[in-house]
Design a protein around this motif. Structure first.
Motif: not given
Length: 89
Positions: A49-73
């Protein structure tokens, strides 16, 4: 030494390579024009599972879809400025 076949592969990384894919390569999973500023989506690729998001400047990001602290998506959380924030935090 030859690589194992898909059937012989003992882990996901070996199966990916046996299928002809390189786990260290970028693969298209969504059209970037379909993701608006501040939007977050979850994409599944090869059982990951990968979280894709676009930040406020319009840059695209992809990261593991998991909080390292609580394992929440992370894909359930909001984009605040340039960061994807865990919905729990």
């Amino acid at each position: 030494m030859s690589l194992p076949t898909f059937e012989e592969a003992s882990n996901r990384r070996q199966k990916v390579r046996a299928a002809g894919m390189d786990p260290n390569y970028w693969y298209a999973v969504r059209l970037d024009s379909k993701l608006a500023k501040g939007e977050v989506v979850e994409v599944k690729f090869w059982h990951s599972s990968v979280a894709l998001y676009r930040d406020s400047k319009g840059a695209l990001h992809a990261m593991e879809d998991r909080c390292a602290h609580r394992q929440i998506k992370l894909s359930k959380g909001p984009v605040v400025g340039d960061r994807l924030v865990c919905d729990y935090h």
